[in-house]
Design an enzyme around this catalytic site. Structure first.
Site, PDB file in Angstrom:
ATOM      1  CE  LYS A  50     -45.315 -85.222 -44.528  1.00 40.46           C
ATOM      2  NZ  LYS A  50     -45.708 -84.686 -43.220  1.00 40.46           N
TER       3      LYS A  50
ATOM      4  CG  PHE B 169     -42.394 -77.725 -44.611  1.00 39.75           C
ATOM      5  CD1 PHE B 169     -43.018 -77.890 -45.832  1.00 39.75           C
ATOM      6  CD2 PHE B 169     -43.065 -78.134 -43.471  1.00 39.75           C
ATOM      7  CE1 PHE B 169     -44.282 -78.459 -45.918  1.00 39.75           C
ATOM      8  CE2 PHE B 169     -44.323 -78.715 -43.556  1.00 39.75           C
ATOM      9  CZ  PHE B 169     -44.933 -78.885 -44.783  1.00 39.75           C
ATOM     10  CB  THR B 170     -45.891 -74.429 -43.701  1.00 39.70           C
ATOM     11  OG1 THR B 170     -46.056 -75.850 -43.687  1.00 39.70           O
ATOM     12  CG2 THR B 170     -46.141 -73.914 -45.111  1.00 39.70           C
TER      13      THR B 170
ATOM     14  NE  ARG C 182     -47.964 -76.069 -49.659  1.00 34.05           N
ATOM     15  CZ  ARG C 182     -47.996 -76.492 -48.389  1.00 34.05           C
ATOM     16  NH1 ARG C 182     -47.308 -77.528 -48.003  1.00 34.05           N
ATOM     17  NH2 ARG C 182     -48.713 -75.862 -47.491  1.00 34.05           N
TER      18      ARG C 182
ATOM     19  CE1 TYR D 127     -48.566 -91.561 -19.259  1.00 35.48           C
ATOM     20  CE2 TYR D 127     -46.365 -91.786 -18.312  1.00 35.48           C
ATOM     21  CZ  TYR D 127     -47.388 -90.987 -18.817  1.00 35.48           C
ATOM     22  OH  TYR D 127     -47.218 -89.631 -18.896  1.00 35.48           O
TER      23      TYR D 127
ATOM     24  CG  PHE E 201     -51.354 -73.286 -45.875  1.00 36.39           C
ATOM     25  CD1 PHE E 201     -50.329 -72.708 -45.159  1.00 36.39           C
ATOM     26  CD2 PHE E 201     -51.528 -74.658 -45.793  1.00 36.39           C
ATOM     27  CE1 PHE E 201     -49.483 -73.473 -44.364  1.00 36.39           C
ATOM     28  CE2 PHE E 201     -50.694 -75.441 -45.017  1.00 36.39           C
ATOM     29  CZ  PHE E 201     -49.669 -74.844 -44.284  1.00 36.39           C
TER      30      PHE E 201
ATOM     31  CG  ASP F  27     -37.816 -82.040 -42.439  1.00 39.20           C
ATOM     32  OD1 ASP F  27     -38.158 -83.238 -42.373  1.00 39.20           O
ATOM     33  OD2 ASP F  27     -38.632 -81.121 -42.551  1.00 39.20           O
TER      34      ASP F  27
HETATM   35  N1  F0G Z   1     -41.201 -81.349 -42.843  1.00 34.47           N
HETATM   36  C1  F0G Z   1     -41.622 -81.535 -44.106  1.00 34.47           C
HETATM   37  C2  F0G Z   1     -40.656 -81.481 -45.218  1.00 34.47           C
HETATM   38  C3  F0G Z   1     -42.975 -81.791 -44.336  1.00 34.47           C
HETATM   39  O1  F0G Z   1     -43.385 -81.981 -45.591  1.00 34.47           O
HETATM   40  C4  F0G Z   1     -43.873 -81.850 -43.254  1.00 34.47           C
HETATM   41  C5  F0G Z   1     -45.297 -82.083 -43.463  1.00 34.47           C
HETATM   42  C6  F0G Z   1     -43.383 -81.643 -41.966  1.00 34.47           C
HETATM   43  C7  F0G Z   1     -42.031 -81.400 -41.797  1.00 34.47           C
HETATM   44  C8  F0G Z   1     -44.270 -81.668 -40.767  1.00 34.47           C
HETATM   45  O2  F0G Z   1     -44.647 -82.948 -40.485  1.00 34.47           O
HETATM   46  O3  F0G Z   1     -47.139 -82.951 -40.772  1.00 34.47           O
HETATM   47  O4  F0G Z   1     -45.980 -84.755 -39.505  1.00 34.47           O
HETATM   48  O5  F0G Z   1     -46.159 -82.494 -38.551  1.00 34.47           O
HETATM   49  N2  F0G Z   1     -45.832 -82.007 -44.579  1.00 34.47           N
HETATM   50  C9  F0G Z   1     -47.219 -82.265 -44.898  1.00 34.47           C
HETATM   51  C10 F0G Z   1     -47.425 -82.040 -46.358  1.00 34.47           C
HETATM   52  C11 F0G Z   1     -48.193 -81.543 -44.051  1.00 34.47           C
HETATM   53  O6  F0G Z   1     -48.579 -82.163 -46.804  1.00 34.47           O
HETATM   54  O7  F0G Z   1     -46.467 -81.799 -47.088  1.00 34.47           O
HETATM   55  P1  F0G Z   1     -46.067 -83.303 -39.793  1.00 34.47           P
END
Ligand code: F0G
Length: 489
Positions: free
Chosen positions: A261, A127-128, A385, A75, A452, A218
Site C-alpha cells: 500500500k 481487519f480481515t 466491505r 540466500y 469474501f 498496523d
Molecule cells: N492490514 C491492513 C489494514 C490491510 O488493508 C491489509 C491488506 C493487510 C493488513 C494485509 O496485508 O494483503 O499485504 O497481506 N489489505 C488489502 C486490501 C488486501 O485490499 O485492503 P497483505
C-alpha cells in the site's frame, strides 16, 4: 478569469502505458455471472477500471525499477536487505526489521509470538487477515474503536481513534495478563480509511505502558494517517510527514507492514520491532514460515524497490496527489447524490450500500449486489466491505452483521488519471439511477474462512442451486485476454 493559485498536477509524468479495453454490457453480464457475482472471481482482463484494491497495484517509479536491477539474490545477507533495514530504521524508527512476503506474513508471526490461547486482542476495528491470524493463534479480537467509526454519516475527523474507556473496560473484565497487545491500525480500512489522531495515540500509549500492554501498529497506511494528522490535527501543520510518522511509531512497540500500500511496491512487507529478544523469536518463526531473516519472504530486488518506495512515499507532494485524487473521486460521486462514508479517507471512497439499496436486507448482501451491478453497468471493479467480509461469529455460527454495509472503490497509487475517476463517478451515478432494478443475492458457496475472496452467489430471482465444493472459475475464456494477446503479437 485566471484562478488565484496554480492548479496542482500529478508530481510525475507517464513513461509506460498499459492498454485498457472495455467489453460490451452483454459480455460483462456473462462475465459477472460466471464469476458468481463475486468481483474477486472476475478475470482482470475483463475489467475496465480496476478499483478492487490499492494493494500491490501501484505504479513503481523509474528509481524503483532501476533498483530492481540491483537485486542481490544471495540466500543470506543480501545487500538490499541492509538498504531496506536502514530505510525502515530511518523513517519508522524500529531497530529490528524482518522482511515478510506481505502484511499477513508479519501478522502471522506477531500473533503466534504474542497471543496465547484464551487471550483477547483489542483493536481499532478488525481487519480481515489481522483478525484471522489472531484467531488462529487462539485469541479473540475485541473492537475498541470509537462509536463514530461505525456511523457512515459522523463527521468526526479521527474516526480511527481508540475509545480508551472500551479498552479499560476490557482490561478490567479479563485482566491485563489476558491482553498481550493493542493492535492499532492506521487509516482504518473497514471504517472507510479513517485516521487516528496523535493525541489519542499519546493517551492510549500512556495507559498501555502503565498496564504493560504492548502497542503493535498496523503501519500499512500510516503515511496516509500522518497526512491527515498534518491536515487536521491542531499543532501539526508545520511538521513534515516524515516527522509525524516517526512520532507515531515512537509510541508503539512494533509494527506489521503491508508494503503493497503506502510503500508503492507490488509485493512485500515487514515486521518492525524494538525488542531484541522478541526479534530473535520472530526470526525463528520467520525462518519456518517466511524465509531466512535477511530476506524473509522477499526477493532481494523487491526489498530494494520497497526501500526506495519508502523514500518516495514520505514525500508530501506524493501524498497530496494520492489522497487528493481519492477526494476528487468522492466529490464527483457526491455530485450525483450518492451516499458515501464521510469524512473521505485516504485510499478509497466507500459507497453506503444500505442507504443506496434500502430495498435489500443485509441477508441479501446489498454491498455484494452493488459491486456486481457496478461492474455490469460500467466495467468498474470494486470490493464488498460488508456482511460477506465480516464473516461469521465463531461461537454462534451466525453472520457478523457490521453496521457498515459498504462498497469500496479503492484507488491504486499513481495508476489512473482523474479522467478515469470521472468515468467511475458516472458509473456509480448510473447505478443509482437504476438502483431499484438491482437484485439481492444468495450465497451458494461459502468457504470457512476469509469467505469474501471465494464465496459464490446467485441472483435472488433464481431457484437455489447450492454447490458444496469449490470449482475453478475457468468456464469463461476472457474475450479481452484474447484481444490483448492478439494485439501483442
Ligand atoms: N492490514 C491492513 C489494514 C490491510 O488493508 C491489509 C491488506 C493487510 C493488513 C494485509 O496485508 O494483503 O499485504 O497481506 N489489505 C488489502 C486490501 C488486501 O485490499 O485492503 P497483505
Amino acid at each position: 478569469m485566471l484562478r488565484k493559485r496554480m492548479p496542482v498536477a500529478e508530481p510525475y509524468k507517464i513513461k509506460m502505458v498499459e492498454p485498457l479495453i472495455m467489453c460490451s454490457r452483454d459480455y460483462r453480464k456473462k462475465a459477472i455471472s460466471d464469476a458468481h457475482y463475486n468481483t474477486f472471481l472476475l478475470q482482470s482482463s475483463d475489467v475496465y477500471i480496476d478499483l478492487l484494491t490499492d494493494s500491490g497495484t501501484a505504479a513503481m517509479s523509474e528509481y524503483q525499477w532501476a533498483g530492481i536491477m540491483l537485486g542481490d539474490e544471495a540466500y543470506a545477507g543480501s545487500k538490499n536487505f541492509y538498504v531496506l533495514e536502514r530505510a525502515v530504521q530511518k523513517h519508522y524508527g524500529y531497530e529490528f526489521v524482518l522482511p515478510t512476503h506481505q502484511g499477513r506474513g508479519a501478522e502471522h508471526i506477531i500473533s503466534k509470538l504474542l497471543i496465547k490461547p484464551g487471550d483477547y486482542v483489542p483493536g481499532n476495528m478488525y481487519f480481515t487477515t489481522t483478525r484471522a491470524h489472531q484467531e488462529l493463534a487462539g485469541g479473540t479480537f475485541v473492537d475498541v474503536i470509537i462509536d463514530e467509526a461505525h456511523d457512515a454519516t459522523s463527521l468526526h475527523p479521527f474516526k480511527g481513534n481508540v475509545d480508551l474507556e472500551k479498552l479499560k473496560n476490557l482490561v478490567g473484565m479479563v485482566g491485563r495478563e489476558r491482553v498481550p497487545y493493542l493492535n492499532l491500525q492506521a487509516c482504518v480500512n473497514m471504517a472507510g480509511g479513517q485516521p487516528f489522531s496523535l493525541s489519542n495515540l499519546r493517551s492510549v500509549s500512556e495507559y498501555c505502558s502503565g498496564q504493560g500492554i504492548k502497542i503493535i501498529l498496523d503501519a500499512t497506511r500510516c503515511l496516509e494517517n500522518a497526512w491527515f494528522i498534518k491536515q487536521k490535527e491542531p499543532g501539526f501543520a508545520h511538521w513534515s510527514i516524515a516527522e509525524i510518522l516517526r512520532e507515531i511509531c515512537a509510541y508503539t512497540d512494533g509494527c506489521t507492514m503491508s508494503g503493497k500500500k503506502d510503500l508503492l511496491v507490488n509485493i512485500g512487507g515487514f515486521l518492525g520491532l524494538r525488542d531484541l529478544h522478541l526479534y530473535e523469536k520472530a526470526c525463528e518463526l520467520g525462518t519456518l514460515f517466511e524465509g531466512l531473516h535477511t530476506y524473509g519472504g522477499m526477493a532481494g530486488r523487491d526489498m530494494e524497490a520497497m526501500a526506495r518506495g519508502i523514500e518516495e512515499a514520505v514525500k508530501e507532494e506524493h501524498l497530496n496527489q494520492r489522497i487528493g485524487q481519492v477526494h476528487y473521486l468522492a466529490e464527483k460521486i457526491q455530485e450525483n447524490g450518492v451516499p458515501i462514508v464521510l469524512p473521505v479517507g485516504g485510499h478509497a471512497v466507500y459507497l453506503d450500500a444500505s442507504a443506496m439499496l434500502p430495498h435489500l436486507s443485509q441477508d441479501q448482501f446489498p454491498a455484494q449486489s452493488l459491486a456486481a451491478a457496478l461492474y455490469l453497468e460500467t466495467g468498474v471493479r470494486a470490493m464488498e466491505r460488508g456482511v460477506v467480509s465480516a464473516g461469521r461469529d465463531k461461537a454462534s455460527g451466525e453472520h457478523n452483521y457490521p453496521k457498515l454495509e459498504l462498497v469500496r472503490l479503492t484507488v491504486p497509487r499513481r495508476v489512473y488519471t482523474n479522467s478515469h475517476m470521472d468515468v467511475v463517478a458516472y458509473g456509480v451515478g448510473l447505478c443509482k439511477e437504476r438502483r431499484e432494478k438491482i437484485k439481492g443475492l444468495r450465497m451458494v458457496y461459502e468457504p470457512d474462512s476469509m469467505r469474501f475472496f471465494q464465496a459464490r452467489f446467485e441472483l435472488l430471482e433464481k431457484k437455489s442451486n447450492a454447490i458444496k465444493s469449490p470449482r475453478k472459475n475457468s468456464a469463461c475464456v476472457s474475450e479481452n485476454a484474447k484481444t490483448l494477446a492478439k494485439n501483442q503479437r
